[in-house]
Design a protein around this motif. Structure first.
Motif, mmCIF file in Angstrom:
data_model
loop_
_atom_site.group_PDB
_atom_site.id
_atom_site.type_symbol
_atom_site.label_atom_id
_atom_site.label_comp_id
_atom_site.label_asym_id
_atom_site.label_seq_id
_atom_site.Cartn_x
_atom_site.Cartn_y
_atom_site.Cartn_z
ATOM 1 N N PRO A 211 -2.923 -1.115 -4.745
ATOM 2 C CA PRO A 211 -2.406 -0.718 -6.140
ATOM 3 C C PRO A 211 -0.934 -0.988 -6.403
ATOM 4 O O PRO A 211 -0.359 -0.972 -7.283
ATOM 5 C CB PRO A 211 -2.900 0.456 -6.312
ATOM 6 C CG PRO A 211 -2.858 1.285 -5.123
ATOM 7 C CD PRO A 211 -3.161 0.317 -4.025
ATOM 8 N N GLN A 212 -0.208 -0.721 -5.225
ATOM 9 C CA GLN A 212 1.259 -0.873 -5.167
ATOM 10 C C GLN A 212 1.586 -2.403 -5.634
ATOM 11 O O GLN A 212 1.077 -3.433 -5.265
ATOM 12 C CB GLN A 212 2.099 -0.548 -4.007
ATOM 13 C CG GLN A 212 1.903 0.789 -3.840
ATOM 14 C CD GLN A 212 0.678 1.274 -3.210
ATOM 15 O OE1 GLN A 212 -0.179 0.510 -2.858
ATOM 16 N NE2 GLN A 212 0.136 2.600 -3.145
ATOM 17 N N LEU A 213 2.810 -2.580 -6.255
ATOM 18 C CA LEU A 213 3.426 -4.082 -6.349
ATOM 19 C C LEU A 213 4.214 -4.505 -5.125
ATOM 20 O O LEU A 213 5.233 -3.645 -4.666
ATOM 21 C CB LEU A 213 4.274 -4.100 -7.556
ATOM 22 C CG LEU A 213 3.617 -4.401 -8.869
ATOM 23 C CD1 LEU A 213 2.821 -3.118 -9.419
ATOM 24 C CD2 LEU A 213 4.680 -4.140 -9.848
ATOM 25 N N LEU B 181 12.241 -7.517 1.388
ATOM 26 C CA LEU B 181 10.901 -6.841 1.253
ATOM 27 C C LEU B 181 10.784 -5.800 0.131
ATOM 28 O O LEU B 181 11.738 -4.706 0.226
ATOM 29 C CB LEU B 181 10.178 -6.515 2.509
ATOM 30 C CG LEU B 181 10.155 -7.466 3.636
ATOM 31 C CD1 LEU B 181 9.465 -6.675 4.865
ATOM 32 C CD2 LEU B 181 9.177 -8.367 3.271
ATOM 33 N N ASN B 182 10.026 -5.853 -0.781
ATOM 34 C CA ASN B 182 10.034 -5.080 -1.938
ATOM 35 C C ASN B 182 8.570 -4.357 -2.317
ATOM 36 O O ASN B 182 7.698 -4.843 -2.154
ATOM 37 C CB ASN B 182 10.414 -5.597 -3.269
ATOM 38 C CG ASN B 182 11.893 -6.285 -3.047
ATOM 39 O OD1 ASN B 182 12.759 -5.909 -3.220
ATOM 40 N ND2 ASN B 182 11.708 -7.664 -2.718
ATOM 41 N N TYR B 183 8.447 -2.993 -2.526
ATOM 42 C CA TYR B 183 7.362 -2.193 -2.565
ATOM 43 C C TYR B 183 7.731 -1.481 -3.889
ATOM 44 O O TYR B 183 8.751 -0.609 -3.918
ATOM 45 C CB TYR B 183 7.211 -1.253 -1.510
ATOM 46 C CG TYR B 183 6.865 -2.064 -0.260
ATOM 47 C CD1 TYR B 183 5.770 -2.407 0.236
ATOM 48 C CD2 TYR B 183 8.118 -2.235 0.676
ATOM 49 C CE1 TYR B 183 5.713 -3.187 1.392
ATOM 50 C CE2 TYR B 183 8.126 -2.983 1.737
ATOM 51 C CZ TYR B 183 6.788 -3.478 2.328
ATOM 52 O OH TYR B 183 6.709 -4.064 3.152
ATOM 53 N N ALA B 184 6.980 -1.577 -4.930
ATOM 54 C CA ALA B 184 6.891 -0.442 -6.334
ATOM 55 C C ALA B 184 5.467 0.110 -6.301
ATOM 56 O O ALA B 184 4.499 0.030 -6.501
ATOM 57 C CB ALA B 184 7.086 -1.447 -7.380
ATOM 58 N N ALA B 185 5.689 1.361 -6.242
ATOM 59 C CA ALA B 185 4.626 2.478 -6.568
ATOM 60 C C ALA B 185 4.493 2.987 -7.734
ATOM 61 O O ALA B 185 5.705 3.394 -8.497
ATOM 62 C CB ALA B 185 4.556 3.677 -5.334
ATOM 63 N N ASP B 186 3.278 3.234 -8.307
ATOM 64 C CA ASP B 186 3.318 3.962 -9.703
ATOM 65 C C ASP B 186 3.872 5.374 -9.587
ATOM 66 O O ASP B 186 3.695 6.169 -9.287
ATOM 67 C CB ASP B 186 1.830 4.150 -10.119
ATOM 68 C CG ASP B 186 1.770 4.447 -11.586
ATOM 69 O OD1 ASP B 186 2.755 4.814 -12.261
ATOM 70 O OD2 ASP B 186 0.804 4.293 -12.038
#
Length: 530
Positions: free
Chosen positions: A161-163, A247-252
């Motif tokens: 679900p993360q970007l 590297l990129n991670y985006a969590a709600d």
């Protein structure tokens, strides 16, 4: 000569026998050999001692790098080879402490897995009929492991679900998972990853202008607006710098932002509520930093709002109060700090109250209470007027008592509830009140019992009791009594405001009669009946 040749033959035989013994002993100690008659020189062979891999051929080590790590070394290899030898796990469970097994591959690799167990040692070796088929089979195993790993990674990133996305050093998009593509293509309102196009621009354009150094991690909170409602969607973005990009991670983070906004609104409500209170409030968190205060504490302590807004610690607040002379006069401030530290521990166990007598005459009532999550809450209340009023009342009471003690008559005052609230020295001397009764609650019945015991029987006491119990307007009474020592006294009973009754005794000078103890019994009864 013959003897010498015989000796040489015996010596050579003994040497061969010793070498055979050494080789046999070496086989028993280290388990089965790594080499196999049918294996090619590059045959992958794994040697385990229980679940730990203790040796492997170079080809085996190369294949092992593509296996998904398991709980133990043996689990890793069994899981990796299990795709081609599906009965491997069960075969190992059924294999005795000393024994061997041969498993043909379940696919078209043409490989055979040889299993040899000698007590705690286990050898797994891949063999083939020819070097060509062996190389093809080993490559198939490596390729299968790589494909399984790729499938796992695709499942992890595709269903996350993360970007997740990757950028090059210039900020250009190199790779993105379906969640990122959906977020970037949300303006088309397709709602499906299959309909989404490759993003024309970054979902978070502000991040590309802030590169991350290689080997470092940067975190930030970003938002993107929903085209339909314009409502912001918040994300916690983590960026990791790698040699060829980021590297990129985006969590709600919507739930976190809503909780913080609710907390902020709650604190604002508390601030508005406490702003009108005359009692100063200071709340410290578990780290003893100020998190909440109201304007009253600024007025009571003289501390500036800018200082309190900087979230000072309890110790910093005490130091500033000492500089402003808003602490009680102390000879040793260090001991006060230690005592205040003990106060913090006492507050953790329950409420605590202390009055601070300040040098300027002001009196602050400091109350400490435990606060949720290990915090402390302090209330500062100005009780200067209350203390002054109490002192004035006490002074007036002491003055009134002094006036009563200066009267020659014995005076006792009873409240509406018939409690003895005031008397003077002459009363104590006349009726012989024990000093031990001072401070003990007494009422009219106790006084009547004392009066009857030290006077001649008379019905005066009944009249006084009836007077005290009567309601409404009461006329004063003046009655005569005779004490047991023969003295005559005038008893005057008078009603005071609020249902209070005053009884006054004055000795009559020049009037005497025989002691009641010498009177006949009949006369004493008649005197009581009058």
């Amino acid at each position: 000569m013959l003897a010498f040749q015989t000796f040489q033959i015996l010596f050579a035989s003994l040497t061969v026998f010793c070498v055979v013994l050494i080789l046999l002993r070496r086989r028993v100690l280290i388990g089965p050999p790594l080499a196999d008659p049918r294996a090619t020189p590059a045959a992958p062979t794994f040697l385990f001692k229980r679940d730990v891999l203790i040796d492997a051929t170079p080809e085996a080590e190369r294949i092992l790098t593509h296996f998904t790590p398991g709980q133990t070394d043996l689990d890793t290899v069994v899981s990796g080879l299990g795709r081609h030898f599906q009965s491997l796990s069960q075969t190992l469970q059924d294999l005795p402490e000393t024994g061997e097994a041969r498993l043909p591959a379940d696919d078209e690799t043409g490989l055979e897995l040889r299993i040899d167990r000698q007590n705690a040692c286990l050898r797994l070796g891949l063999v083939a009929e020819s070097e060509t088929s062996a190389r093809a089979g080993y490559s198939a195993i490596e390729r299968g492991a790589i494909e399984a790993e790729i499938t796992l990674l695709q499942d992890l990133t595709g269903h996350a679900p993360q970007l997740i996305w990757r950028e090059d050093r210039s900020g250009g998009l190199v790779w993105a998972n379906p969640a990122y593509i959906q977020a970037a293509d949300h303006g088309r309102n397709t709602g499906k990853a299959s309909d989404a196009a490759w993003p024309a621009q970054s979902v978070f354009p502000d991040l590309s202008a802030d590169p991350v150094a290689i080997g470092t991690t940067a975190t930030s909170r970003q938002s993107i607006a929903t085209p339909d409602s314009g409502q912001a969607n918040w994300f916690e973005v983590t960026r990791i710098g790698v040699p060829d990009g980021t590297l990129n991670y985006a969590a709600d983070a919507n739930a976190t932002v809503k909780a913080e906004m609710a907390q902020k609104a709650f604190l604002q409500t508390l601030g508005k509520t406490f702003a009108n209170l005359s009692i100063g409030l200071a709340v410290f968190d578990r780290n003893r930093k100020l998190t909440l205060f109201n304007p009253a504490i600024v007025e009571l302590t003289g501390l500036s709002a800018a200082f309190l807004s900087a979230r000072p610690t309890v110790g910093m607040v005490l130091d500033r109060l000492r500089e402003a002379r808003k602490l009680p006069e102390l000879r040793d401030y260090a001991s006060f700090r230690d005592r205040f530290s003990a106060l913090e521990r006492a507050i953790e166990r329950g409420p605590y109250t202390e009055n601070w007598m300040l040098p300027d005459g002001q009196t602050l009532k400091v109350t400490g209470r435990p606060h949720p999550d290990g915090g402390l809450a302090f209330n500062f209340e100005d009780i200067t007027a209350e203390i002054s009023l109490t002192r004035r009342f006490r002074s007036e009471i002491e003055t009134s008592q002094a006036v009563l003690d200066g009267l020659p008559e014995a005076v006792a005052v009873f409240s509406q509830a018939q409690s003895l609230v005031m008397w003077n020295t002459a009363y104590s001397d006349l009726w012989g009140m024990d000093d031990g009764l001072v401070g003990v609650r007494q009422d009219l019945r106790d006084a009547l019992r004392l009066w009857k015991a030290k006077s001649v029987p008379t019905k005066v006491w009944r009249e006084i009791e009836g007077f005290a119990l009567a309601e409404g307007t009461r006329s004063p009474m003046s009655l005569d009594i005779v004490l047991t020592d023969g003295r005559h006294a005038r008893c005057e009973v008078k009603s005071l405001p609020n249902g209070v009754t005053m009884v006054r005794f004055s000795l009559r000078r020049g009037v005497a009669m025989p002691a009641p103890a010498l009177l006949p019994t009949v006369q004493r009864r008649r005197a009581f009946d009058r």
